[in-house]
Design a protein around this motif. Structure first.
Motif, PDB file in Angstrom:
ATOM      1  N   THR A   4      -0.915  -6.586  -1.668  1.00  0.00           N
ATOM      2  CA  THR A   4      -2.279  -6.464  -1.176  1.00  0.00           C
ATOM      3  C   THR A   4      -3.211  -6.373  -2.355  1.00  0.00           C
ATOM      4  O   THR A   4      -2.945  -5.683  -3.335  1.00  0.00           O
ATOM      5  CB  THR A   4      -2.449  -5.192  -0.323  1.00  0.00           C
ATOM      6  OG1 THR A   4      -2.156  -4.061  -1.129  1.00  0.00           O
ATOM      7  CG2 THR A   4      -1.539  -5.218   0.887  1.00  0.00           C
ATOM      8  N   ARG A   5      -4.310  -7.059  -2.279  1.00  0.00           N
ATOM      9  CA  ARG A   5      -5.294  -7.052  -3.353  1.00  0.00           C
ATOM     10  C   ARG A   5      -6.625  -6.641  -2.765  1.00  0.00           C
ATOM     11  O   ARG A   5      -7.199  -7.334  -1.946  1.00  0.00           O
ATOM     12  CB  ARG A   5      -5.427  -8.417  -4.024  1.00  0.00           C
ATOM     13  CG  ARG A   5      -4.151  -8.882  -4.719  1.00  0.00           C
ATOM     14  CD  ARG A   5      -4.352 -10.242  -5.349  1.00  0.00           C
ATOM     15  NE  ARG A   5      -5.335 -10.200  -6.397  1.00  0.00           N
ATOM     16  CZ  ARG A   5      -5.019 -10.041  -7.687  1.00  0.00           C
ATOM     17  NH1 ARG A   5      -3.766  -9.878  -8.040  1.00  0.00           N
ATOM     18  NH2 ARG A   5      -5.955 -10.021  -8.599  1.00  0.00           N
ATOM     19  N   GLY A   6      -7.101  -5.465  -3.164  1.00  0.00           N
ATOM     20  CA  GLY A   6      -8.360  -4.993  -2.629  1.00  0.00           C
ATOM     21  C   GLY A   6      -9.546  -5.436  -3.454  1.00  0.00           C
ATOM     22  O   GLY A   6     -10.691  -5.362  -3.009  1.00  0.00           O
ATOM     23  N   PRO A  41     -16.488   3.233  -3.631  1.00  0.00           N
ATOM     24  CA  PRO A  41     -15.705   2.999  -4.835  1.00  0.00           C
ATOM     25  C   PRO A  41     -16.114   1.701  -5.497  1.00  0.00           C
ATOM     26  O   PRO A  41     -16.594   0.780  -4.854  1.00  0.00           O
ATOM     27  CB  PRO A  41     -14.261   2.938  -4.310  1.00  0.00           C
ATOM     28  CG  PRO A  41     -14.387   2.596  -2.871  1.00  0.00           C
ATOM     29  CD  PRO A  41     -15.660   3.240  -2.417  1.00  0.00           C
ATOM     30  N   ALA A  42     -15.932   1.642  -6.814  1.00  0.00           N
ATOM     31  CA  ALA A  42     -16.294   0.437  -7.536  1.00  0.00           C
ATOM     32  C   ALA A  42     -15.546  -0.770  -7.009  1.00  0.00           C
ATOM     33  O   ALA A  42     -16.068  -1.871  -6.942  1.00  0.00           O
ATOM     34  CB  ALA A  42     -15.993   0.608  -9.023  1.00  0.00           C
ATOM     35  N   SER A  43     -14.316  -0.590  -6.636  1.00  0.00           N
ATOM     36  CA  SER A  43     -13.528  -1.634  -5.992  1.00  0.00           C
ATOM     37  C   SER A  43     -12.355  -0.960  -5.330  1.00  0.00           C
ATOM     38  O   SER A  43     -11.939   0.115  -5.727  1.00  0.00           O
ATOM     39  CB  SER A  43     -13.030  -2.666  -7.019  1.00  0.00           C
ATOM     40  OG  SER A  43     -12.200  -2.066  -7.969  1.00  0.00           O
ATOM     41  N   ALA A  44     -11.843  -1.579  -4.299  1.00  0.00           N
ATOM     42  CA  ALA A  44     -10.671  -1.012  -3.646  1.00  0.00           C
ATOM     43  C   ALA A  44      -9.499  -1.079  -4.605  1.00  0.00           C
ATOM     44  O   ALA A  44      -9.447  -1.928  -5.481  1.00  0.00           O
ATOM     45  CB  ALA A  44     -10.366  -1.796  -2.374  1.00  0.00           C
ATOM     46  N   PRO A  45      -8.521  -0.164  -4.471  1.00  0.00           N
ATOM     47  CA  PRO A  45      -7.380  -0.185  -5.383  1.00  0.00           C
ATOM     48  C   PRO A  45      -6.651  -1.515  -5.343  1.00  0.00           C
ATOM     49  O   PRO A  45      -6.484  -2.123  -4.288  1.00  0.00           O
ATOM     50  CB  PRO A  45      -6.496   0.944  -4.858  1.00  0.00           C
ATOM     51  CG  PRO A  45      -7.426   1.846  -4.119  1.00  0.00           C
ATOM     52  CD  PRO A  45      -8.455   0.953  -3.524  1.00  0.00           C
ATOM     53  N   HIS A  46      -6.234  -1.956  -6.499  1.00  0.00           N
ATOM     54  CA  HIS A  46      -5.383  -3.137  -6.618  1.00  0.00           C
ATOM     55  C   HIS A  46      -3.941  -2.651  -6.582  1.00  0.00           C
ATOM     56  O   HIS A  46      -3.547  -1.835  -7.410  1.00  0.00           O
ATOM     57  CB  HIS A  46      -5.691  -3.854  -7.927  1.00  0.00           C
ATOM     58  CG  HIS A  46      -4.714  -4.917  -8.310  1.00  0.00           C
ATOM     59  ND1 HIS A  46      -4.948  -6.239  -8.092  1.00  0.00           N
ATOM     60  CD2 HIS A  46      -3.499  -4.831  -8.906  1.00  0.00           C
ATOM     61  CE1 HIS A  46      -3.912  -6.947  -8.540  1.00  0.00           C
ATOM     62  NE2 HIS A  46      -3.029  -6.112  -9.044  1.00  0.00           N
ATOM     63  N   ALA A  61       0.417   6.582   1.381  1.00  0.00           N
ATOM     64  CA  ALA A  61      -0.026   7.797   0.696  1.00  0.00           C
ATOM     65  C   ALA A  61      -0.454   7.495  -0.738  1.00  0.00           C
ATOM     66  O   ALA A  61      -1.426   8.069  -1.242  1.00  0.00           O
ATOM     67  CB  ALA A  61       1.089   8.840   0.696  1.00  0.00           C
ATOM     68  N   LEU A  62       0.249   6.591  -1.399  1.00  0.00           N
ATOM     69  CA  LEU A  62      -0.102   6.246  -2.762  1.00  0.00           C
ATOM     70  C   LEU A  62      -1.453   5.535  -2.821  1.00  0.00           C
ATOM     71  O   LEU A  62      -2.282   5.818  -3.696  1.00  0.00           O
ATOM     72  CB  LEU A  62       0.991   5.376  -3.376  1.00  0.00           C
ATOM     73  CG  LEU A  62       2.292   6.109  -3.701  1.00  0.00           C
ATOM     74  CD1 LEU A  62       3.436   5.118  -3.900  1.00  0.00           C
ATOM     75  CD2 LEU A  62       2.128   6.981  -4.936  1.00  0.00           C
ATOM     76  N   ALA A  63      -1.682   4.612  -1.889  1.00  0.00           N
ATOM     77  CA  ALA A  63      -2.963   3.916  -1.855  1.00  0.00           C
ATOM     78  C   ALA A  63      -4.102   4.890  -1.573  1.00  0.00           C
ATOM     79  O   ALA A  63      -5.195   4.790  -2.157  1.00  0.00           O
ATOM     80  CB  ALA A  63      -2.934   2.809  -0.807  1.00  0.00           C
ATOM     81  N   ALA A  64      -3.844   5.856  -0.688  1.00  0.00           N
ATOM     82  CA  ALA A  64      -4.869   6.854  -0.362  1.00  0.00           C
ATOM     83  C   ALA A  64      -5.222   7.688  -1.589  1.00  0.00           C
ATOM     84  O   ALA A  64      -6.374   8.110  -1.758  1.00  0.00           O
ATOM     85  CB  ALA A  64      -4.392   7.747   0.771  1.00  0.00           C
ATOM     86  N   TRP A  87       6.182   0.414  -6.436  1.00  0.00           N
ATOM     87  CA  TRP A  87       4.777   0.333  -6.046  1.00  0.00           C
ATOM     88  C   TRP A  87       3.937   0.425  -7.309  1.00  0.00           C
ATOM     89  O   TRP A  87       4.225   1.215  -8.198  1.00  0.00           O
ATOM     90  CB  TRP A  87       4.426   1.487  -5.111  1.00  0.00           C
ATOM     91  CG  TRP A  87       3.073   1.386  -4.468  1.00  0.00           C
ATOM     92  CD1 TRP A  87       2.774   0.794  -3.273  1.00  0.00           C
ATOM     93  CD2 TRP A  87       1.827   1.901  -4.970  1.00  0.00           C
ATOM     94  NE1 TRP A  87       1.430   0.905  -3.002  1.00  0.00           N
ATOM     95  CE2 TRP A  87       0.822   1.582  -4.025  1.00  0.00           C
ATOM     96  CE3 TRP A  87       1.473   2.600  -6.120  1.00  0.00           C
ATOM     97  CZ2 TRP A  87      -0.516   1.928  -4.205  1.00  0.00           C
ATOM     98  CZ3 TRP A  87       0.143   2.947  -6.319  1.00  0.00           C
ATOM     99  CH2 TRP A  87      -0.832   2.614  -5.361  1.00  0.00           C
ATOM    100  N   ARG A  88       2.919  -0.408  -7.410  1.00  0.00           N
ATOM    101  CA  ARG A  88       2.019  -0.398  -8.551  1.00  0.00           C
ATOM    102  C   ARG A  88       0.596  -0.308  -8.039  1.00  0.00           C
ATOM    103  O   ARG A  88       0.222  -0.993  -7.079  1.00  0.00           O
ATOM    104  CB  ARG A  88       2.153  -1.682  -9.380  1.00  0.00           C
ATOM    105  CG  ARG A  88       3.580  -2.042  -9.769  1.00  0.00           C
ATOM    106  CD  ARG A  88       4.073  -1.206 -10.927  1.00  0.00           C
ATOM    107  NE  ARG A  88       5.399  -1.626 -11.347  1.00  0.00           N
ATOM    108  CZ  ARG A  88       6.529  -1.074 -10.942  1.00  0.00           C
ATOM    109  NH1 ARG A  88       6.502  -0.076 -10.073  1.00  0.00           N
ATOM    110  NH2 ARG A  88       7.693  -1.516 -11.383  1.00  0.00           N
ATOM    111  N   GLY A  89      -0.211   0.509  -8.661  1.00  0.00           N
ATOM    112  CA  GLY A  89      -1.593   0.638  -8.243  1.00  0.00           C
ATOM    113  C   GLY A  89      -2.534   0.835  -9.411  1.00  0.00           C
ATOM    114  O   GLY A  89      -2.187   1.503 -10.393  1.00  0.00           O
ATOM    115  N   THR A  90      -3.713   0.240  -9.327  1.00  0.00           N
ATOM    116  CA  THR A  90      -4.760   0.375 -10.331  1.00  0.00           C
ATOM    117  C   THR A  90      -6.085   0.551  -9.617  1.00  0.00           C
ATOM    118  O   THR A  90      -6.375  -0.170  -8.662  1.00  0.00           O
ATOM    119  CB  THR A  90      -4.838  -0.873 -11.232  1.00  0.00           C
ATOM    120  OG1 THR A  90      -3.573  -1.085 -11.852  1.00  0.00           O
ATOM    121  CG2 THR A  90      -5.917  -0.734 -12.292  1.00  0.00           C
ATOM    122  N   ALA A  91      -6.902   1.505 -10.063  1.00  0.00           N
ATOM    123  CA  ALA A  91      -8.187   1.731  -9.416  1.00  0.00           C
ATOM    124  C   ALA A  91      -9.173   2.311 -10.412  1.00  0.00           C
ATOM    125  O   ALA A  91      -8.784   2.857 -11.447  1.00  0.00           O
ATOM    126  CB  ALA A  91      -8.033   2.673  -8.221  1.00  0.00           C
ATOM    127  N   GLY A  92     -10.446   2.200 -10.092  1.00  0.00           N
ATOM    128  CA  GLY A  92     -11.486   2.765 -10.934  1.00  0.00           C
ATOM    129  C   GLY A  92     -12.102   1.743 -11.859  1.00  0.00           C
ATOM    130  O   GLY A  92     -12.007   0.534 -11.639  1.00  0.00           O
TER     131      GLY A  92
END
Length: 394
Positions: A4-6, A41-46, A61-64, A87-92
């Protein structure tokens, strides 16, 4: 693999990014003690995920945990979860002034995660017969301790924080206190000399007191035994063999993070201040590491699989000392998260907090970095609860 790409390049997302960046820039300029008003948020989490049945990571839970970044407490976050599924996540944001999205390959200050690297080097030297864990500081570093230290302090006691050494010199125990001195140099030798001058805090091996001083001395021990710099020993023994191409220790007095990175910020006197540039010389083998989440994941997995430190020396990392209420083995802390026994290490420097953790069988691994705006205060624990705990939900 489900992916998923936010992040979107739509005009709506660009407007959201501008609103959030403007709020943070206003805080930088105006110095309001209150949190900036974030419209979104500046962008949804990637994020990306690959789960294995019901044993995979709790992606929801991780995405939240990453939702809503940047906010008052964290401007950027990077999370890697592995083991049974990943699972990989980047945000901010990379920079609050521009609102550019956070880089998932960013380099960051890993703080006290450095101690795990230091412990691994010492244990390698022990496996090679060059260091005796029951040998003393007085033997390996003659003249370092004064006559006030009548009892020997062993290498093992340094590794598990039971040495009885008092904290050493510092250019500031808080970000606020240290900020005016951020370009000054305090050498490891000066740090240790200030500790030694105070005499012992307690009889070695009787209590466990976490602190940088134990690992500052271990860094000096590594240099004495090898006749080489600590930083070079880390390169040849840990980074190169594991392919950690983006991990390094800054040269003495170097204040920057070289290569791609997300900038770090801290609230100082009600103002959101950029604290990315900082001389970390005094942290040395206790907290000077610059790395990436991918590199630290390689290190964590390689370490737990016995590819870095051989048995029986590796067992030192998972053995608590016989003292009241112990929490640490050699560098690693034993914690229980959601009913699971996890071994790991967190760390922080101004603007940055990070952590590595795993179950002993590597069924779940975690590496995270957060650009916390209170990294040296409550922000370190808050980031761990927000980003690390969900990784061990199931």
């Amino acid at each position: 693999m489900r992916r998923t790409r936010g992040t979107s390049t739509s005009s709506r997302t660009r407007r959201r990014t501008a609103l959030v960046a403007a709020g943070l820039v206003a805080a930088l300029a105006a110095g309001s003690a209150a949190a900036p008003a974030f419209a979104a948020p500046a962008s949804a989490p990637h994020a990306s995920a690959s789960a294995k049945g019901t044993y995979g990571p709790d992606a929801e839970a991780l995405a939240a945990a990453l939702a809503g970044l940047p906010d008052h407490d964290i401007t950027a976050a990077l999370v890697r979860v592995g083991g049974h599924g990943n699972w990989r996540g980047t945000a901010g944001v990379r920079d609050v002034r521009t609102g550019a999205p956070a880089l998932e390959n960013a380099r960051f200050r890993a703080g006290s995660v450095t101690k795990v690297v230091t412990a691994a080097i010492v244990l390698q030297l022990a496996a090679e017969g060059r260091i005796d864990l029951d040998g003393s500081v007085q033997r390996y570093l003659p003249g370092l301790l004064t006559e006030d230290f009548k009892e020997p302090i062993t290498v093992r006691q340094l590794l598990n924080y039971t040495s009885g050494l008092k904290p050493g010199a510092s250019l500031g125990d808080t970000v606020e206190a240290g900020y005016p001195h951020r370009f000054e140099t305090l050498t490891p030798q000066q740090v240790v000399a200030a500790s030694v001058a105070q005499g012992p805090a307690y009889s070695p091996g009787t209590r466990q007191t976490y602190g940088n001083i134990h690992y500052t001395v271990l860094g000096l021990l590594i240099e004495k035994v090898t006749g080489d710099s600590y930083a070079h020993q880390a390169q040849v023994r840990i980074f190169r063999p594991l392919g950690m191409r983006h991990s390094s220790f800054p040269a003495a007095g170097d204040t920057g993070i070289h290569g791609p990175h997300n900038r770090g910020y801290d609230w100082i006197d009600g103002k959101l201040v950029d604290v990315t540039e900082w001389n970390m010389t005094d942290r040395f083998a206790a907290g000077d590491l610059i790395s990436t989440t991918a590199d630290l994941e390689r290190f964590l997995v390689g370490l737990f699989r016995g590819r870095v430190v051989p048995e029986p020396q590796l067992r030192e990392m998972f053995t608590l000392p016989d003292v009241p209420d112990p929490h640490y083995g050699a560098a690693l802390e034993r914690i229980e998260v959601n009913g699971k026994v996890v071994w790991g290490k967190g760390g922080s420097r101004p603007g940055y907090t990070a952590g590595i953790a795993a179950t002993r069988d590597l069924s779940r691994t975690l590496v995270y970095s957060a650009n916390s705006t209170d990294a040296k205060g409550d922000g370190q624990q808050a980031a761990a609860q927000r980003l690390a705990f969900p990784a061990f939900n199931r």
